[in-house]
Enzyme design. Sequence first.
Site, PDB file in Angstrom:
ATOM      1  N   ARG A  93       0.878  -1.102  -0.174  1.00  0.00           N
ATOM      2  CA  ARG A  93      -0.115  -0.179   0.023  1.00  0.00           C
ATOM      3  C   ARG A  93       0.995   1.201  -0.056  1.00  0.00           C
ATOM      4  O   ARG A  93       0.487   2.328  -0.710  1.00  0.00           O
ATOM      5  CB  ARG A  93      -0.869  -0.152   1.244  1.00  0.00           C
ATOM      6  CG  ARG A  93      -1.648   1.330   1.413  1.00  0.00           C
ATOM      7  CD  ARG A  93      -2.581   1.250   2.618  1.00  0.00           C
ATOM      8  NE  ARG A  93      -3.306   2.358   2.963  1.00  0.00           N
ATOM      9  CZ  ARG A  93      -4.320   2.592   3.722  1.00  0.00           C
ATOM     10  NH1 ARG A  93      -4.490   1.380   4.730  1.00  0.00           N
ATOM     11  NH2 ARG A  93      -4.820   3.692   3.973  1.00  0.00           N
ATOM     12  N   ASN A 147     -10.698  -4.156  -0.578  1.00  0.00           N
ATOM     13  CA  ASN A 147     -10.588  -2.999  -1.381  1.00  0.00           C
ATOM     14  C   ASN A 147      -9.720  -3.640  -2.734  1.00  0.00           C
ATOM     15  O   ASN A 147      -9.193  -4.326  -2.589  1.00  0.00           O
ATOM     16  CB  ASN A 147      -9.925  -1.923  -0.626  1.00  0.00           C
ATOM     17  CG  ASN A 147     -11.169  -1.023  -0.134  1.00  0.00           C
ATOM     18  OD1 ASN A 147     -12.258  -1.071  -0.730  1.00  0.00           O
ATOM     19  ND2 ASN A 147     -10.694  -0.554   1.111  1.00  0.00           N
ATOM     20  N   CYS A 169     -18.840  -1.838   1.862  1.00  0.00           N
ATOM     21  CA  CYS A 169     -18.051  -0.877   2.207  1.00  0.00           C
ATOM     22  C   CYS A 169     -18.427   0.018   3.659  1.00  0.00           C
ATOM     23  O   CYS A 169     -19.736   0.213   3.641  1.00  0.00           O
ATOM     24  CB  CYS A 169     -17.799   0.246   1.281  1.00  0.00           C
ATOM     25  SG  CYS A 169     -17.134   1.756   1.752  1.00  0.00           S
ATOM     26  N   ASP A 170     -17.709   0.110   4.520  1.00  0.00           N
ATOM     27  CA  ASP A 170     -18.122   0.722   5.694  1.00  0.00           C
ATOM     28  C   ASP A 170     -18.284   2.366   5.516  1.00  0.00           C
ATOM     29  O   ASP A 170     -18.941   2.891   6.512  1.00  0.00           O
ATOM     30  CB  ASP A 170     -17.579   0.427   6.831  1.00  0.00           C
ATOM     31  CG  ASP A 170     -16.127   0.662   6.723  1.00  0.00           C
ATOM     32  OD1 ASP A 170     -15.581   1.435   5.799  1.00  0.00           O
ATOM     33  OD2 ASP A 170     -15.099   0.726   7.835  1.00  0.00           O
ATOM     34  N   HIS A 199     -16.717   4.325  -3.121  1.00  0.00           N
ATOM     35  CA  HIS A 199     -15.663   5.473  -2.900  1.00  0.00           C
ATOM     36  C   HIS A 199     -16.173   6.600  -3.827  1.00  0.00           C
ATOM     37  O   HIS A 199     -15.111   7.472  -4.337  1.00  0.00           O
ATOM     38  CB  HIS A 199     -14.452   5.035  -2.730  1.00  0.00           C
ATOM     39  CG  HIS A 199     -14.169   4.221  -1.439  1.00  0.00           C
ATOM     40  ND1 HIS A 199     -12.953   3.953  -1.206  1.00  0.00           N
ATOM     41  CD2 HIS A 199     -15.062   3.685  -0.583  1.00  0.00           C
ATOM     42  CE1 HIS A 199     -12.866   3.274  -0.007  1.00  0.00           C
ATOM     43  NE2 HIS A 199     -14.000   2.982   0.026  1.00  0.00           N
ATOM     44  N   TYR A 265     -14.749  10.774  -0.070  1.00  0.00           N
ATOM     45  CA  TYR A 265     -13.689  10.297  -1.150  1.00  0.00           C
ATOM     46  C   TYR A 265     -13.765  11.144  -2.276  1.00  0.00           C
ATOM     47  O   TYR A 265     -13.084  11.410  -3.379  1.00  0.00           O
ATOM     48  CB  TYR A 265     -13.820   8.928  -1.557  1.00  0.00           C
ATOM     49  CG  TYR A 265     -13.290   7.919  -0.434  1.00  0.00           C
ATOM     50  CD1 TYR A 265     -11.701   7.850  -0.322  1.00  0.00           C
ATOM     51  CD2 TYR A 265     -14.116   7.293   0.300  1.00  0.00           C
ATOM     52  CE1 TYR A 265     -11.364   7.083   0.513  1.00  0.00           C
ATOM     53  CE2 TYR A 265     -13.692   6.363   1.251  1.00  0.00           C
ATOM     54  CZ  TYR A 265     -12.069   6.216   1.516  1.00  0.00           C
ATOM     55  OH  TYR A 265     -11.727   5.392   2.327  1.00  0.00           O
ATOM     56  N   ARG A 285      -0.373   7.465   4.499  1.00  0.00           N
ATOM     57  CA  ARG A 285      -1.617   6.960   5.528  1.00  0.00           C
ATOM     58  C   ARG A 285      -0.856   5.360   5.597  1.00  0.00           C
ATOM     59  O   ARG A 285      -1.262   4.841   6.937  1.00  0.00           O
ATOM     60  CB  ARG A 285      -2.738   6.779   4.595  1.00  0.00           C
ATOM     61  CG  ARG A 285      -3.995   6.058   5.634  1.00  0.00           C
ATOM     62  CD  ARG A 285      -4.360   7.097   6.561  1.00  0.00           C
ATOM     63  NE  ARG A 285      -5.363   6.364   7.335  1.00  0.00           N
ATOM     64  CZ  ARG A 285      -5.654   7.037   8.484  1.00  0.00           C
ATOM     65  NH1 ARG A 285      -5.113   7.785   9.089  1.00  0.00           N
ATOM     66  NH2 ARG A 285      -6.761   6.154   9.118  1.00  0.00           N
TER      67      ARG A 285
HETATM   68  C1  G6P Z   1     -12.649   3.442   5.184  1.00  0.00           C
HETATM   69  C2  G6P Z   1     -13.172   2.694   3.709  1.00  0.00           C
HETATM   70  C3  G6P Z   1     -12.235   1.529   3.682  1.00  0.00           C
HETATM   71  C4  G6P Z   1     -10.880   2.005   3.819  1.00  0.00           C
HETATM   72  C5  G6P Z   1     -10.513   2.453   4.949  1.00  0.00           C
HETATM   73  C6  G6P Z   1      -8.967   2.976   5.196  1.00  0.00           C
HETATM   74  O1  G6P Z   1     -13.215   2.613   6.221  1.00  0.00           O
HETATM   75  O2  G6P Z   1     -14.523   2.655   3.713  1.00  0.00           O
HETATM   76  O3  G6P Z   1     -12.461   1.009   2.426  1.00  0.00           O
HETATM   77  O4  G6P Z   1      -9.973   0.820   3.670  1.00  0.00           O
HETATM   78  O5  G6P Z   1     -11.349   3.605   5.268  1.00  0.00           O
HETATM   79  O6  G6P Z   1      -8.766   3.303   6.351  1.00  0.00           O
HETATM   80  P1  G6P Z   1      -7.230   3.395   6.903  1.00  0.00           P
HETATM   81  O7  G6P Z   1      -7.427   3.713   8.290  1.00  0.00           O
HETATM   82  O8  G6P Z   1      -6.586   1.970   6.519  1.00  0.00           O
HETATM   83  O9  G6P Z   1      -6.721   4.535   5.951  1.00  0.00           O
HETATM   84 MN    MN Z   2     -14.667   1.439   1.683  1.00  0.00          MN
END
Ligand code: G6P
Ligand code: MN
Length: 442
Positions: A93, A147, A169-170, A199, A265, A285
């Site tokens: 990532r 994802n 997706c949350d 997103h 997003y 991130r």
């Molecule tokens: C949200 C999105 C997810 C994503 C996450 C990233 O929950 O819906 O798809 O993976 O954010 O969070 P992070 O803390 O890993 O950047």
């Molecule tokens: Mn998501």
Amino acid sequence: MKKNKFVVVGAGSSYTPAIVAVLLSRKDDLKLSEIALYDIDEKRVQRTGRFCEMYAAERADGVPVTYTTDMEEAFRGANFLFVQIRPGCNQQREKDEKIPLSHNILGQETCGLGGFSFALRCIPAILDIVGKAQEICPDAWILNYSNPEAMISEAIYRTYPNAKALCICDMPISQEETIADFLQVPHKELTFQYFGLNHFGWFTHIYDKEGRDLLPALRERVLSGEKVSLVNAEAEEKHDNYWGEMYEHAIDGFRAFPEFFPLVYMSYYYFHNEIVSHMDKGYTRANYVLDVREKVVFDDCERCIEAGTTKGSALHTGVHGNYIVDIANAIINNTRERFIINTMNRGAIGNFNHDAVVEIPCYVGSAGIEPVSVGYIPQFHKSLMEAQKGYEKLAVEAALTGSYQKALEAVLLNRTVPSYAVGKAVLDELIEANKGYWNELK
Ligand code: G6P
Ligand code: MN
């Protein structure tokens, strides 16, 4: 009584302890018989697995938790698979984020070319998982969280149209809860209308229980210059400022295009250059997640394993774990609750490609989902979605066929890419960085 075996796929993740904790806390509703944790990485699955095994033994007697790197063993007899894989982990990532950023375009795990890079790693792995599940546990529900969901869902639904898979997706629900907190109305009393792609979407109405739309008043407040600040309670609790900034941009996006409230997003597309110019190109991130979230969770797991008890563990639950379990619960108990889900359009958005995955509200029960009819969407949103969908479909095509040309077409369609030269340079660097992860592009 039918009992349910749950499997977490990609269980070496730092999200796993929270998901297991939620499953155990709702074991009666879920008719939970067993939790199997599966991962391809033995070291990672032993760490979260041993922790969760101890956690279950100490709290929810009668529910065994096992962990394994053997897919067949994990999937046998499964009723639910929660799939949350990240091929290459947060180390890859980091490259997805930094390579595009070094060319001054967005570097992010799901949006822009970082998402493209992640998609090409994840699609082969996810199709293997769904394919094996069709053989080993064909009746199991597959709830996919992996994802970049936009492209993963296109790949799954296209390759396995009959699989019992739901792609979720949350973010929409998390944003709903944040807006509900701001409006000081319990989230459960509100009905959010929403459409888009994963997103990449918008809230169009926020109805209260009397059927009044609260969105126009929120719009007035934002347009009048009031400093509306949305605070995500969970992020706040974790001292994670990232989401606070994302919400500030989302409010700016709502002010700039006030018809609908954008998913956070969207800011990456509305305000691409402004956001990229303020991003730290050396510490992204992924670095934060590796240094903070993973460190906190994994250190806690190791400390508990060492001590032989999970008592006093600081791990707690979150919207992420709650939400996926809520959907499983809706299926098991036929609650017909409403969730926002990625599903084939099939006319739900009347003036958008019927043969494309869209993110829309659906009612969920034991027979699966019933999508809500969205109707016709405005030209602006439709056109943004069409270009984005073209990018997504071509990215999936590139992943499935190994075509360099399709990859290049996908890249050029992405709104974050200003020119052929930049797109091609980033694509070629991503190919190098993903050796051993991507199917070869020719
Ligand atoms: C949200 C999105 C997810 C994503 C996450 C990233 O929950 O819906 O798809 O993976 O954010 O969070 P992070 O803390 O890993 O950047
Ligand atoms: Mn998501």
